[in-house]
Write a protein that holds these residues in place. Structure first.
Motif, PDB file in Angstrom:
ATOM      1  N   LEU A  47       7.353  25.380   4.670  1.00 46.87           N
ATOM      2  CA  LEU A  47       6.115  24.732   5.092  1.00 46.87           C
ATOM      3  C   LEU A  47       5.030  24.999   4.058  1.00 46.87           C
ATOM      4  N   THR A  48       4.927  26.251   3.642  1.00 50.04           N
ATOM      5  CA  THR A  48       4.083  26.643   2.517  1.00 50.04           C
ATOM      6  C   THR A  48       4.828  27.712   1.738  1.00 50.04           C
ATOM      7  N   GLY A  49       4.656  27.702   0.418  1.00 49.95           N
ATOM      8  CA  GLY A  49       5.272  28.729  -0.397  1.00 49.95           C
ATOM      9  C   GLY A  49       6.692  28.408  -0.816  1.00 49.95           C
ATOM     10  N   LEU A  63      14.216  27.584  -3.769  1.00 49.76           N
ATOM     11  CA  LEU A  63      13.413  26.540  -3.138  1.00 49.76           C
ATOM     12  C   LEU A  63      11.983  26.636  -3.673  1.00 49.76           C
ATOM     13  N   ALA A  64      11.577  25.637  -4.461  1.00 44.37           N
ATOM     14  CA  ALA A  64      10.235  25.632  -5.041  1.00 44.37           C
ATOM     15  C   ALA A  64       9.161  25.469  -3.973  1.00 44.37           C
ATOM     16  N   GLY A  65       9.528  24.813  -2.860  1.00 44.75           N
ATOM     17  CA  GLY A  65       8.599  24.673  -1.752  1.00 44.75           C
ATOM     18  C   GLY A  65       7.406  23.790  -2.075  1.00 44.75           C
ATOM     19  N   ARG A  66       6.262  24.121  -1.481  1.00 45.41           N
ATOM     20  CA  ARG A  66       5.058  23.295  -1.626  1.00 45.41           C
ATOM     21  C   ARG A  66       3.840  24.101  -1.222  1.00 45.41           C
ATOM     22  N   THR A  67       2.677  23.581  -1.528  1.00 41.55           N
ATOM     23  CA  THR A  67       1.434  24.287  -1.191  1.00 41.55           C
ATOM     24  C   THR A  67       1.035  24.073   0.267  1.00 41.55           C
ATOM     25  N   GLY A  68       1.586  23.068   0.905  1.00 40.56           N
ATOM     26  CA  GLY A  68       1.279  22.784   2.301  1.00 40.56           C
ATOM     27  C   GLY A  68       1.985  21.521   2.736  1.00 40.56           C
ATOM     28  N   VAL A  69       2.025  21.282   4.041  1.00 47.95           N
ATOM     29  CA  VAL A  69       2.811  20.165   4.569  1.00 47.95           C
ATOM     30  C   VAL A  69       2.201  18.807   4.232  1.00 47.95           C
ATOM     31  N   ALA A  94       0.815  18.202   1.271  1.00 47.22           N
ATOM     32  CA  ALA A  94       0.814  18.077  -0.180  1.00 47.22           C
ATOM     33  C   ALA A  94       1.974  17.228  -0.683  1.00 47.22           C
ATOM     34  N   SER A  95       3.149  17.385  -0.073  1.00 44.59           N
ATOM     35  CA  SER A  95       4.340  16.680  -0.534  1.00 44.59           C
ATOM     36  C   SER A  95       5.488  17.004   0.413  1.00 44.59           C
ATOM     37  N   ALA A  96       6.612  16.306   0.197  1.00 45.29           N
ATOM     38  CA  ALA A  96       7.860  16.751   0.816  1.00 45.29           C
ATOM     39  C   ALA A  96       8.308  18.025   0.096  1.00 45.29           C
ATOM     40  N   THR A  97       9.430  18.602   0.509  1.00 44.81           N
ATOM     41  CA  THR A  97       9.889  19.850  -0.087  1.00 44.81           C
ATOM     42  C   THR A  97      11.400  19.826  -0.273  1.00 44.81           C
ATOM     43  N   ASP A  98      11.882  20.699  -1.156  1.00 45.19           N
ATOM     44  CA  ASP A  98      13.309  20.943  -1.197  1.00 45.19           C
ATOM     45  C   ASP A  98      13.677  21.879  -0.039  1.00 45.19           C
TER      46      ASP A  98
END
Length: 293
Positions: A60-62, A75-81, A83-87
Protein backbone atom coordinates in the motif's frame (compact mmCIF):
# COMPACT_ATOMS: atom_id res chain seq x y z
CA UNK A 1 -32.73 -3.57 11.90
CA UNK A 2 -29.38 -2.28 10.62
CA UNK A 3 -26.52 -4.74 10.20
CA UNK A 4 -23.92 -1.97 9.94
CA UNK A 5 -22.35 -2.76 13.31
CA UNK A 6 -21.89 -6.41 12.32
CA UNK A 7 -20.30 -5.89 8.91
CA UNK A 8 -18.53 -2.51 9.26
CA UNK A 9 -15.14 -2.84 10.98
CA UNK A 10 -13.80 0.61 11.97
CA UNK A 11 -10.04 1.13 11.75
CA UNK A 12 -8.26 -0.64 14.62
CA UNK A 13 -11.30 -2.60 15.79
CA UNK A 14 -10.06 -5.84 14.21
CA UNK A 15 -6.35 -5.47 14.89
CA UNK A 16 -4.61 -8.60 16.13
CA UNK A 17 -0.94 -9.15 17.00
CA UNK A 18 1.23 -7.70 14.21
CA UNK A 19 -1.76 -6.90 12.00
CA UNK A 20 -3.63 -3.58 11.82
CA UNK A 21 -6.50 -5.63 10.39
CA UNK A 22 -7.08 -9.38 10.58
CA UNK A 23 -10.07 -10.82 8.72
CA UNK A 24 -10.16 -14.60 8.38
CA UNK A 25 -12.97 -16.83 7.11
CA UNK A 26 -13.62 -17.74 10.73
CA UNK A 27 -13.82 -14.16 12.00
CA UNK A 28 -16.03 -13.13 9.05
CA UNK A 29 -18.33 -16.12 9.48
CA UNK A 30 -17.88 -17.42 5.95
CA UNK A 31 -15.76 -19.89 4.03
CA UNK A 32 -13.05 -18.36 1.85
CA UNK A 33 -12.06 -14.65 1.78
CA UNK A 34 -9.51 -13.06 4.11
CA UNK A 35 -7.39 -9.93 4.49
CA UNK A 36 -4.55 -8.81 6.73
CA UNK A 37 -2.94 -5.36 6.83
CA UNK A 38 0.67 -5.39 8.00
CA UNK A 39 2.75 -2.35 8.98
CA UNK A 40 6.53 -2.77 9.14
CA UNK A 41 8.87 -0.21 10.63
CA UNK A 42 12.23 0.32 8.87
CA UNK A 43 14.29 -2.84 9.20
CA UNK A 44 11.41 -4.97 10.48
CA UNK A 45 10.36 -8.34 9.09
CA UNK A 46 7.39 -10.67 9.44
CA UNK A 47 7.00 -14.40 8.81
CA UNK A 48 3.75 -15.33 7.05
CA UNK A 49 2.59 -18.96 7.05
CA UNK A 50 -0.11 -19.40 4.41
CA UNK A 51 -1.44 -22.76 5.71
CA UNK A 52 -4.67 -23.58 3.83
CA UNK A 53 -4.83 -20.23 1.99
CA UNK A 54 -3.15 -18.56 -0.98
CA UNK A 55 -2.02 -14.94 -0.52
CA UNK A 56 -0.86 -11.84 -2.32
CA UNK A 57 1.67 -9.45 -0.79
CA UNK A 58 0.53 -6.07 -2.13
CA UNK A 59 2.28 -2.88 -0.99
CA UNK A 60 0.00 0.00 0.00
CA UNK A 61 2.94 2.25 0.85
CA UNK A 62 6.63 1.46 0.83
CA UNK A 63 8.67 -1.43 -0.50
CA UNK A 64 9.61 -4.89 0.73
CA UNK A 65 11.39 -8.12 -0.06
CA UNK A 66 9.39 -11.36 -0.05
CA UNK A 67 11.55 -14.44 0.46
CA UNK A 68 10.02 -17.89 0.04
CA UNK A 69 11.10 -21.34 -1.13
CA UNK A 70 14.58 -20.13 -2.03
CA UNK A 71 13.29 -17.19 -4.08
CA UNK A 72 13.45 -13.47 -3.27
CA UNK A 73 10.97 -11.05 -4.84
CA UNK A 74 11.92 -7.37 -4.61
CA UNK A 75 8.71 -5.31 -4.49
CA UNK A 76 9.44 -1.67 -5.34
CA UNK A 77 5.99 -0.73 -4.08
CA UNK A 78 4.73 2.85 -4.22
CA UNK A 79 4.47 6.05 -2.22
CA UNK A 80 0.73 5.61 -1.71
CA UNK A 81 -2.39 4.04 -3.17
CA UNK A 82 -3.28 7.14 -5.20
CA UNK A 83 0.23 7.43 -6.71
CA UNK A 84 0.19 4.37 -8.97
CA UNK A 85 -0.49 0.67 -9.18
CA UNK A 86 2.16 -1.57 -7.60
CA UNK A 87 4.08 -4.76 -8.15
CA UNK A 88 3.14 -7.68 -5.88
CA UNK A 89 3.94 -11.28 -5.01
CA UNK A 90 1.81 -14.44 -5.01
CA UNK A 91 2.18 -17.11 -2.32
CA UNK A 92 0.56 -20.57 -2.64
CA UNK A 93 -1.02 -22.51 0.21
CA UNK A 94 1.21 -24.48 2.59
CA UNK A 95 4.13 -22.08 2.17
CA UNK A 96 6.11 -19.75 4.40
CA UNK A 97 7.43 -16.33 3.47
CA UNK A 98 9.60 -13.71 5.13
CA UNK A 99 8.35 -10.18 4.40
CA UNK A 100 11.08 -7.64 5.20
CA UNK A 101 11.30 -3.90 4.59
CA UNK A 102 14.48 -1.85 4.83
CA UNK A 103 12.58 1.46 4.72
CA UNK A 104 9.25 0.42 6.24
CA UNK A 105 5.78 0.37 4.76
CA UNK A 106 2.21 -0.87 4.90
CA UNK A 107 1.23 -4.05 3.09
CA UNK A 108 -2.09 -5.69 2.24
CA UNK A 109 -2.18 -9.48 2.46
CA UNK A 110 -5.40 -10.61 0.73
CA UNK A 111 -6.10 -14.34 0.91
CA UNK A 112 -8.42 -17.11 -0.16
CA UNK A 113 -8.88 -20.54 1.36
CA UNK A 114 -8.26 -23.20 -1.25
CA UNK A 115 -7.79 -26.95 -1.45
CA UNK A 116 -5.68 -26.66 -4.60
CA UNK A 117 -1.93 -26.01 -4.82
CA UNK A 118 -1.09 -26.13 -8.52
CA UNK A 119 0.69 -22.76 -8.61
CA UNK A 120 4.10 -21.66 -7.36
CA UNK A 121 5.21 -18.45 -5.68
CA UNK A 122 5.85 -15.75 -8.25
CA UNK A 123 6.22 -12.03 -8.95
CA UNK A 124 3.51 -9.77 -10.40
CA UNK A 125 4.87 -6.83 -12.36
CA UNK A 126 3.38 -3.36 -11.97
CA UNK A 127 3.80 -2.85 -15.71
CA UNK A 128 1.45 -5.76 -16.40
CA UNK A 129 -1.39 -4.65 -14.08
CA UNK A 130 -4.32 -3.62 -16.31
CA UNK A 131 -5.56 -0.17 -15.27
CA UNK A 132 -9.16 0.34 -16.39
CA UNK A 133 -11.22 3.53 -16.42
CA UNK A 134 -14.79 2.40 -15.79
CA UNK A 135 -18.05 4.30 -15.99
CA UNK A 136 -18.45 7.97 -17.00
CA UNK A 137 -19.47 11.32 -15.55
CA UNK A 138 -20.10 11.14 -11.82
CA UNK A 139 -19.78 7.34 -12.01
CA UNK A 140 -16.19 7.50 -13.32
CA UNK A 141 -13.65 5.44 -11.41
CA UNK A 142 -10.31 3.69 -11.91
CA UNK A 143 -9.85 -0.06 -11.40
CA UNK A 144 -6.43 -1.68 -10.96
CA UNK A 145 -7.02 -5.32 -11.95
CA UNK A 146 -4.27 -7.21 -10.11
CA UNK A 147 -5.49 -10.75 -9.73
CA UNK A 148 -8.60 -11.45 -11.77
CA UNK A 149 -9.41 -14.07 -14.41
CA UNK A 150 -7.35 -13.12 -17.44
CA UNK A 151 -4.92 -10.84 -15.56
CA UNK A 152 -3.10 -13.13 -13.08
CA UNK A 153 -3.53 -16.80 -12.22
CA UNK A 154 -4.63 -17.93 -8.76
CA UNK A 155 -6.60 -20.86 -7.37
CA UNK A 156 -9.57 -19.00 -5.83
CA UNK A 157 -8.36 -15.47 -5.07
CA UNK A 158 -9.65 -12.33 -6.84
CA UNK A 159 -8.12 -8.92 -6.03
CA UNK A 160 -8.52 -5.42 -7.48
CA UNK A 161 -8.39 -1.80 -6.35
CA UNK A 162 -10.96 0.90 -7.09
CA UNK A 163 -10.11 4.62 -6.92
CA UNK A 164 -12.95 7.13 -7.01
CA UNK A 165 -12.48 10.91 -7.39
CA UNK A 166 -14.14 13.08 -4.74
CA UNK A 167 -17.85 13.58 -5.40
CA UNK A 168 -18.20 10.45 -7.58
CA UNK A 169 -20.00 7.16 -7.01
CA UNK A 170 -18.44 3.78 -7.74
CA UNK A 171 -19.56 0.18 -7.26
CA UNK A 172 -22.63 1.52 -9.06
CA UNK A 173 -25.14 0.49 -10.22
CA UNK A 174 -25.47 -1.82 -7.21
CA UNK A 175 -24.67 -5.41 -8.04
CA UNK A 176 -24.33 -8.79 -6.39
CA UNK A 177 -22.48 -12.08 -6.79
CA UNK A 178 -23.92 -14.46 -4.21
CA UNK A 179 -25.43 -17.25 -6.32
CA UNK A 180 -23.81 -19.77 -8.63
CA UNK A 181 -25.58 -19.28 -11.96
CA UNK A 182 -23.39 -20.49 -14.83
CA UNK A 183 -22.68 -17.72 -17.31
CA UNK A 184 -24.62 -15.15 -15.25
CA UNK A 185 -23.41 -14.87 -11.66
CA UNK A 186 -20.71 -16.38 -9.45
CA UNK A 187 -20.79 -16.95 -5.69
CA UNK A 188 -18.16 -14.75 -4.03
CA UNK A 189 -17.66 -13.33 -0.55
CA UNK A 190 -16.15 -9.84 -0.67
CA UNK A 191 -14.09 -7.55 1.54
CA UNK A 192 -13.83 -3.78 0.99
CA UNK A 193 -10.82 -2.13 2.66
CA UNK A 194 -10.86 1.68 2.50
CA UNK A 195 -8.45 4.58 2.45
CA UNK A 196 -9.64 8.16 2.00
CA UNK A 197 -7.37 11.00 0.88
CA UNK A 198 -7.57 14.23 2.82
CA UNK A 199 -6.64 13.65 6.45
CA UNK A 200 -8.47 12.33 9.50
CA UNK A 201 -11.67 14.19 8.65
CA UNK A 202 -11.94 12.58 5.17
CA UNK A 203 -14.81 10.14 4.71
CA UNK A 204 -17.05 8.26 2.28
CA UNK A 205 -20.04 5.91 2.43
CA UNK A 206 -20.71 2.27 1.60
CA UNK A 207 -24.14 0.73 1.07
CA UNK A 208 -25.08 -2.97 1.14
CA UNK A 209 -28.66 -4.25 1.01
CA UNK A 210 -30.27 -7.63 0.59
CA UNK A 211 -32.74 -9.56 -1.48
CA UNK A 212 -36.10 -10.73 -0.12
CA UNK A 213 -34.78 -14.15 0.83
CA UNK A 214 -31.36 -12.98 2.12
CA UNK A 215 -31.72 -9.67 3.97
CA UNK A 216 -28.79 -7.44 4.88
CA UNK A 217 -28.81 -3.71 5.66
CA UNK A 218 -25.54 -1.74 5.86
CA UNK A 219 -24.99 1.99 5.47
CA UNK A 220 -21.52 2.78 6.76
CA UNK A 221 -19.59 6.02 6.97
CA UNK A 222 -16.08 4.86 6.13
CA UNK A 223 -12.70 6.41 6.88
CA UNK A 224 -9.11 5.35 6.25
CA UNK A 225 -8.46 1.87 7.62
CA UNK A 226 -12.13 0.87 7.77
CA UNK A 227 -13.38 -2.42 6.33
CA UNK A 228 -16.82 -3.60 5.19
CA UNK A 229 -17.65 -7.30 4.87
CA UNK A 230 -20.11 -8.34 2.16
CA UNK A 231 -21.30 -11.94 2.61
CA UNK A 232 -24.18 -11.51 0.13
CA UNK A 233 -26.63 -8.99 -1.27
CA UNK A 234 -26.52 -5.92 -3.48
CA UNK A 235 -23.51 -3.69 -2.78
CA UNK A 236 -23.09 -0.12 -3.92
CA UNK A 237 -22.81 2.67 -4.18
CA UNK A 238 -19.40 3.45 -2.72
CA UNK A 239 -19.62 7.22 -2.36
CA UNK A 240 -16.62 9.56 -2.33
CA UNK A 241 -17.57 12.74 -0.50
CA UNK A 242 -16.76 15.95 -2.43
CA UNK A 243 -13.16 16.97 -1.75
CA UNK A 244 -12.04 13.48 -0.66
CA UNK A 245 -10.81 10.85 -3.09
CA UNK A 246 -11.83 7.31 -2.10
CA UNK A 247 -9.79 4.11 -2.43
CA UNK A 248 -10.82 0.56 -1.69
CA UNK A 249 -9.17 -2.81 -2.04
CA UNK A 250 -11.56 -5.57 -3.10
CA UNK A 251 -10.84 -9.15 -2.02
CA UNK A 252 -13.13 -11.90 -3.31
CA UNK A 253 -13.24 -15.68 -3.11
CA UNK A 254 -15.87 -18.39 -3.13
CA UNK A 255 -16.56 -22.09 -3.68
CA UNK A 256 -16.63 -21.99 -7.48
CA UNK A 257 -13.84 -24.04 -9.03
CA UNK A 258 -13.77 -22.04 -12.28
CA UNK A 259 -12.66 -18.78 -10.55
CA UNK A 260 -15.18 -16.60 -12.36
CA UNK A 261 -16.17 -13.01 -11.56
CA UNK A 262 -19.73 -12.66 -12.82
CA UNK A 263 -22.06 -10.00 -11.42
CA UNK A 264 -25.75 -9.19 -11.63
CA UNK A 265 -26.96 -5.56 -11.51
CA UNK A 266 -29.89 -4.59 -9.33
CA UNK A 267 -32.61 -4.37 -12.03
CA UNK A 268 -34.00 -1.24 -10.37
CA UNK A 269 -30.79 0.67 -11.16
CA UNK A 270 -29.02 -1.18 -13.98
CA UNK A 271 -30.40 1.30 -16.53
CA UNK A 272 -27.87 3.86 -15.29
CA UNK A 273 -25.19 2.14 -17.40
CA UNK A 274 -26.99 3.30 -20.56
CA UNK A 275 -26.37 6.95 -19.64
CA UNK A 276 -22.59 6.61 -19.75
CA UNK A 277 -22.41 6.56 -23.53
CA UNK A 278 -23.28 10.26 -23.68
CA UNK A 279 -20.84 11.33 -20.91
CA UNK A 280 -17.08 11.76 -20.75
CA UNK A 281 -14.83 9.96 -18.30
CA UNK A 282 -13.87 12.23 -15.38
CA UNK A 283 -10.79 14.24 -16.42
CA UNK A 284 -9.22 13.66 -12.99
CA UNK A 285 -8.57 10.05 -14.00
CA UNK A 286 -6.30 8.19 -14.05
CA UNK A 287 -4.76 8.84 -10.65
CA UNK A 288 -0.99 9.16 -10.73
CA UNK A 289 -1.09 9.52 -14.49
CA UNK A 290 2.20 11.44 -14.53
CA UNK A 291 4.07 8.69 -12.66
CA UNK A 292 6.06 6.31 -14.82
CA UNK A 293 4.45 2.87 -15.06
Amino acid sequence: MSDTGKYHLPAGSSADGPYDLLVTPESAGWGYSGLRILTLEPGEAHVLSTRDCEFLVLPLTGSCTVTTDGKAFELAGRTGVFASATDFAYLPRESEALISSATGGRFALPSARTERSSLSARYGSKAKVPVELRGAGACSRQVNNYCLPGTFDAEQLLVCEVLTPGGNWSSYPPHKHDQARPGQESELEEIYYFQVDGGEQAFGYQRVYGTEDRPIDVLAEVRSGDTVLIPHGWHGPSIAAPGYDLYYLNVMAGPGQDRAWLICDDPAHGWVRTTWDSQDVDARLPFGGDEER
